[in-house]
Design a protein around this motif. Structure first.
Motif, PDB file in Angstrom:
ATOM      1  N   ALA A  84      -1.281 -42.144 -67.335  1.00 12.49           N
ATOM      2  CA  ALA A  84       0.183 -42.134 -67.420  1.00 12.49           C
ATOM      3  C   ALA A  84       0.832 -41.250 -66.359  1.00 12.49           C
ATOM      4  CB  ALA A  84       0.619 -41.697 -68.814  1.00 12.49           C
ATOM      5  N   GLY A  85       0.083 -40.317 -65.781  1.00 13.80           N
ATOM      6  CA  GLY A  85       0.655 -39.419 -64.778  1.00 13.80           C
ATOM      7  C   GLY A  85       0.531 -39.898 -63.349  1.00 13.80           C
ATOM      8  N   GLY A  86      -0.516 -40.655 -63.041  1.00 14.80           N
ATOM      9  CA  GLY A  86      -0.717 -41.111 -61.664  1.00 14.80           C
ATOM     10  C   GLY A  86      -2.063 -41.789 -61.506  1.00 14.80           C
ATOM     11  N   TRP A  87      -2.562 -41.813 -60.270  1.00 14.66           N
ATOM     12  CA  TRP A  87      -3.811 -42.496 -59.982  1.00 14.66           C
ATOM     13  C   TRP A  87      -4.533 -41.822 -58.828  1.00 14.66           C
ATOM     14  CZ3 TRP A  87       0.879 -44.342 -58.304  1.00 14.66           C
ATOM     15  CH2 TRP A  87       1.021 -44.487 -56.928  1.00 14.66           C
ATOM     16  N   ARG A  88      -5.781 -42.249 -58.652  1.00 14.35           N
ATOM     17  CA  ARG A  88      -6.561 -41.820 -57.493  1.00 14.35           C
ATOM     18  C   ARG A  88      -7.601 -42.882 -57.194  1.00 14.35           C
ATOM     19  NH1 ARG A  88     -10.889 -37.215 -59.225  1.00 14.35           N
ATOM     20  NH2 ARG A  88     -11.867 -38.371 -60.908  1.00 14.35           N
ATOM     21  N   PHE A  89      -7.984 -42.936 -55.920  1.00 17.29           N
ATOM     22  CA  PHE A  89      -9.042 -43.829 -55.471  1.00 17.29           C
ATOM     23  C   PHE A  89     -10.285 -42.997 -55.186  1.00 17.29           C
ATOM     24  CE2 PHE A  89      -5.387 -46.496 -54.661  1.00 17.29           C
ATOM     25  CZ  PHE A  89      -5.851 -47.767 -54.961  1.00 17.29           C
ATOM     26  N   LEU A  90     -11.455 -43.584 -55.450  1.00 17.45           N
ATOM     27  CA  LEU A  90     -12.733 -42.907 -55.232  1.00 17.45           C
ATOM     28  C   LEU A  90     -13.619 -43.819 -54.406  1.00 17.45           C
ATOM     29  CD1 LEU A  90     -12.598 -42.541 -58.904  1.00 17.45           C
ATOM     30  CD2 LEU A  90     -13.039 -40.449 -57.693  1.00 17.45           C
ATOM     31  N   GLU A  91     -14.521 -43.221 -53.638  1.00 16.68           N
ATOM     32  CA  GLU A  91     -15.488 -44.019 -52.898  1.00 16.68           C
ATOM     33  C   GLU A  91     -16.889 -43.658 -53.355  1.00 16.68           C
ATOM     34  OE1 GLU A  91     -15.910 -43.426 -48.674  1.00 16.68           O
ATOM     35  OE2 GLU A  91     -15.333 -41.334 -48.858  1.00 16.68           O
ATOM     36  N   SER A  92     -17.754 -44.645 -53.314  1.00 16.40           N
ATOM     37  CA  SER A  92     -19.137 -44.450 -53.729  1.00 16.40           C
ATOM     38  C   SER A  92     -19.934 -43.855 -52.573  1.00 16.40           C
ATOM     39  CB  SER A  92     -19.736 -45.788 -54.153  1.00 16.40           C
ATOM     40  OG  SER A  92     -21.079 -45.619 -54.522  1.00 16.40           O
ATOM     41  N   THR A  93     -20.662 -42.766 -52.870  1.00 19.83           N
ATOM     42  CA  THR A  93     -21.546 -42.129 -51.887  1.00 19.83           C
ATOM     43  C   THR A  93     -22.919 -41.971 -52.539  1.00 19.83           C
ATOM     44  OG1 THR A  93     -21.068 -39.867 -52.584  1.00 19.83           O
ATOM     45  CG2 THR A  93     -19.587 -40.836 -50.941  1.00 19.83           C
ATOM     46  N   PRO A  94     -23.936 -41.648 -51.773  1.00 22.14           N
ATOM     47  CA  PRO A  94     -25.255 -41.406 -52.380  1.00 22.14           C
ATOM     48  C   PRO A  94     -25.232 -40.272 -53.411  1.00 22.14           C
ATOM     49  CG  PRO A  94     -25.472 -41.674 -50.014  1.00 22.14           C
ATOM     50  CD  PRO A  94     -24.010 -41.640 -50.310  1.00 22.14           C
ATOM     51  N   GLY A  96     -22.707 -39.741 -55.522  1.00 21.01           N
ATOM     52  CA  GLY A  96     -21.788 -40.111 -56.602  1.00 21.01           C
ATOM     53  C   GLY A  96     -20.415 -40.471 -56.061  1.00 21.01           C
ATOM     54  N   TRP A  97     -19.459 -40.567 -56.956  1.00 19.40           N
ATOM     55  CA  TRP A  97     -18.087 -40.933 -56.603  1.00 19.40           C
ATOM     56  C   TRP A  97     -17.316 -39.702 -56.159  1.00 19.40           C
ATOM     57  CZ3 TRP A  97     -16.618 -45.926 -56.397  1.00 19.40           C
ATOM     58  CH2 TRP A  97     -17.394 -46.869 -57.074  1.00 19.40           C
ATOM     59  N   ILE A  98     -16.652 -39.804 -55.000  1.00 18.45           N
ATOM     60  CA  ILE A  98     -15.810 -38.706 -54.522  1.00 18.45           C
ATOM     61  C   ILE A  98     -14.403 -39.238 -54.249  1.00 18.45           C
ATOM     62  CG2 ILE A  98     -17.715 -37.374 -53.538  1.00 18.45           C
ATOM     63  CD1 ILE A  98     -16.776 -38.379 -50.766  1.00 18.45           C
ATOM     64  N   PRO A  99     -13.383 -38.413 -54.517  1.00 18.49           N
ATOM     65  CA  PRO A  99     -12.001 -38.871 -54.309  1.00 18.49           C
ATOM     66  C   PRO A  99     -11.700 -39.115 -52.830  1.00 18.49           C
ATOM     67  CG  PRO A  99     -12.052 -36.916 -55.697  1.00 18.49           C
ATOM     68  CD  PRO A  99     -13.434 -37.107 -55.151  1.00 18.49           C
ATOM     69  N   LEU A 100     -10.935 -40.168 -52.572  1.00 16.44           N
ATOM     70  CA  LEU A 100     -10.449 -40.460 -51.220  1.00 16.44           C
ATOM     71  C   LEU A 100      -9.157 -39.676 -50.997  1.00 16.44           C
ATOM     72  CD1 LEU A 100     -10.968 -44.310 -51.007  1.00 16.44           C
ATOM     73  CD2 LEU A 100     -12.053 -42.608 -49.575  1.00 16.44           C
ATOM     74  N   ARG A 101      -9.005 -39.138 -49.803  1.00  8.27           N
ATOM     75  CA  ARG A 101      -7.815 -38.343 -49.492  1.00  8.27           C
ATOM     76  C   ARG A 101      -7.058 -38.887 -48.276  1.00  8.27           C
ATOM     77  NH1 ARG A 101      -7.496 -35.480 -53.738  1.00  8.27           N
ATOM     78  NH2 ARG A 101      -9.213 -34.141 -54.322  1.00  8.27           N
ATOM     79  N   THR A 102      -7.437 -40.079 -47.793  1.00  4.31           N
ATOM     80  CA  THR A 102      -6.745 -40.649 -46.634  1.00  4.31           C
ATOM     81  C   THR A 102      -5.314 -41.006 -47.014  1.00  4.31           C
ATOM     82  OG1 THR A 102      -7.508 -42.863 -47.174  1.00  4.31           O
ATOM     83  CG2 THR A 102      -8.878 -41.575 -45.662  1.00  4.31           C
ATOM     84  N   ASP A 103      -4.488 -41.252 -46.006  1.00  2.00           N
ATOM     85  CA  ASP A 103      -3.069 -41.520 -46.234  1.00  2.00           C
ATOM     86  C   ASP A 103      -2.829 -42.616 -47.263  1.00  2.00           C
ATOM     87  OD1 ASP A 103      -2.377 -39.602 -44.406  1.00  2.00           O
ATOM     88  OD2 ASP A 103      -2.220 -41.002 -42.741  1.00  2.00           O
ATOM     89  N   VAL A 104      -3.433 -43.753 -47.049  1.00  2.00           N
ATOM     90  CA  VAL A 104      -3.173 -44.902 -47.913  1.00  2.00           C
ATOM     91  C   VAL A 104      -3.750 -44.695 -49.304  1.00  2.00           C
ATOM     92  CG1 VAL A 104      -3.611 -47.359 -48.214  1.00  2.00           C
ATOM     93  CG2 VAL A 104      -3.035 -46.471 -45.971  1.00  2.00           C
ATOM     94  N   PHE A 105      -4.948 -44.145 -49.390  1.00  2.00           N
ATOM     95  CA  PHE A 105      -5.641 -44.017 -50.668  1.00  2.00           C
ATOM     96  C   PHE A 105      -5.545 -42.618 -51.266  1.00  2.00           C
ATOM     97  CE2 PHE A 105      -7.991 -47.515 -48.510  1.00  2.00           C
ATOM     98  CZ  PHE A 105      -7.545 -48.528 -49.332  1.00  2.00           C
ATOM     99  N   ALA A 106      -4.609 -41.815 -50.822  1.00  2.00           N
ATOM    100  CA  ALA A 106      -4.413 -40.473 -51.389  1.00  2.00           C
ATOM    101  C   ALA A 106      -3.935 -40.609 -52.832  1.00  2.00           C
ATOM    102  CB  ALA A 106      -3.389 -39.711 -50.564  1.00  2.00           C
ATOM    103  N   PRO A 107      -4.230 -39.630 -53.673  1.00  2.00           N
ATOM    104  CA  PRO A 107      -3.740 -39.683 -55.058  1.00  2.00           C
ATOM    105  C   PRO A 107      -2.223 -39.830 -55.085  1.00  2.00           C
ATOM    106  CG  PRO A 107      -5.322 -37.912 -54.788  1.00  2.00           C
ATOM    107  CD  PRO A 107      -5.040 -38.443 -53.416  1.00  2.00           C
ATOM    108  N   GLY A 108      -1.732 -40.560 -56.074  1.00  2.00           N
ATOM    109  CA  GLY A 108      -0.300 -40.812 -56.164  1.00  2.00           C
ATOM    110  C   GLY A 108       0.213 -40.665 -57.577  1.00  2.00           C
ATOM    111  N   THR A 109       1.531 -40.642 -57.701  1.00  2.00           N
ATOM    112  CA  THR A 109       2.181 -40.562 -59.005  1.00  2.00           C
ATOM    113  C   THR A 109       3.132 -41.739 -59.162  1.00  2.00           C
ATOM    114  OG1 THR A 109       3.942 -39.177 -58.110  1.00  2.00           O
ATOM    115  CG2 THR A 109       2.053 -38.044 -59.093  1.00  2.00           C
ATOM    116  N   TRP A 110       3.425 -42.071 -60.396  1.00  2.00           N
ATOM    117  CA  TRP A 110       4.360 -43.157 -60.696  1.00  2.00           C
ATOM    118  C   TRP A 110       5.782 -42.680 -60.441  1.00  2.00           C
ATOM    119  CZ3 TRP A 110       1.196 -47.008 -61.049  1.00  2.00           C
ATOM    120  CH2 TRP A 110      -0.038 -46.867 -61.669  1.00  2.00           C
ATOM    121  N   ARG A 111       6.660 -43.602 -60.108  1.00  2.00           N
ATOM    122  CA  ARG A 111       8.066 -43.241 -59.881  1.00  2.00           C
ATOM    123  C   ARG A 111       8.697 -42.709 -61.160  1.00  2.00           C
ATOM    124  NH1 ARG A 111      11.134 -47.985 -57.015  1.00  2.00           N
ATOM    125  NH2 ARG A 111      12.761 -46.426 -56.976  1.00  2.00           N
TER     126      ARG A 111
END
Length: 171
Positions: A84-94, A96-111
């Motif tokens: 309910a607060g926002g979202w984040r994208f993760l990428e698979s690495t050997p 485990g899953w780590i958060p993406l911090r690039t511009d497009v896939f940076a964590p975000g919040t709902w309006r």
């Protein structure tokens, strides 16, 4: 002819003409009316809650399409987690899953803060305390996925048909 009779003759000739143009008062009245009309249009054109939640759904749909393409091009899965607060994208690495911090896939919040985010179809459970994930794989055709954004009585469905295209709609 002297100058005085000349002026009288010019005044008599032009006395029948009305000067064209607007007075300052007429221009001010028109500007006030235009300002009122523009402010009414601006108030009515600003998005309401339903429009803002739908905008968030459309933004997430575009991000899901980009995540699917990135997973295919990078040959590594990308996951999305949201609440309910926002979202984040993760990428698979050997490791485990780590958060993406690039511009497009940076964590975000709902309006607008949401009451609930439901992964209705295609989600994968990651544990008892973690939210379910949508995983975008390397395959061109994947299982359909559906996400529901809920705020009060507003519901927005973000659905993917498995071909990499996602759509946001209100039922």
């Amino acid at each position: 002819m002297t100058t005085a009779p000349r002026r009288r003759a010019l005044r008599q000739r032009h006395s029948g003409y009305r000067h064209s143009g607007f007075t300052l008062l007429e221009l001010l009245v028109v500007m006030v009316i235009a300002g009122i009309v523009i402010s009414l249009v601006a108030v009515n054109a600003s998005p309401n809650e339903r429009g803002r939640v739908l905008d968030d759904g459309q933004r997430i749909a575009r991000l899901f399409e980009l995540a699917q393409e990135e997973a295919q091009l990078g040959a590594r899965p990308i996951a999305w987690e949201g609440d309910a607060g926002g979202w984040r994208f993760l990428e698979s690495t050997p490791n485990g899953w780590i958060p993406l911090r690039t511009d497009v896939f940076a964590p975000g919040t709902w309006r607008l803060a949401l009451d609930q985010v439901i992964v209705a179809e295609g989600g994968r459970s990651t544990g008892t305390n973690s939210p379910p994930r949508l995983v975008f794989g390397r395959e061109l055709i994947d299982a359909p996925q559906r996400l529901v954004l809920v705020r009060g009585d507003i519901r927005v469905d973000v659905a993917g048909d498995g071909s990499g295209r996602y759509f946001a709609s209100t039922p």
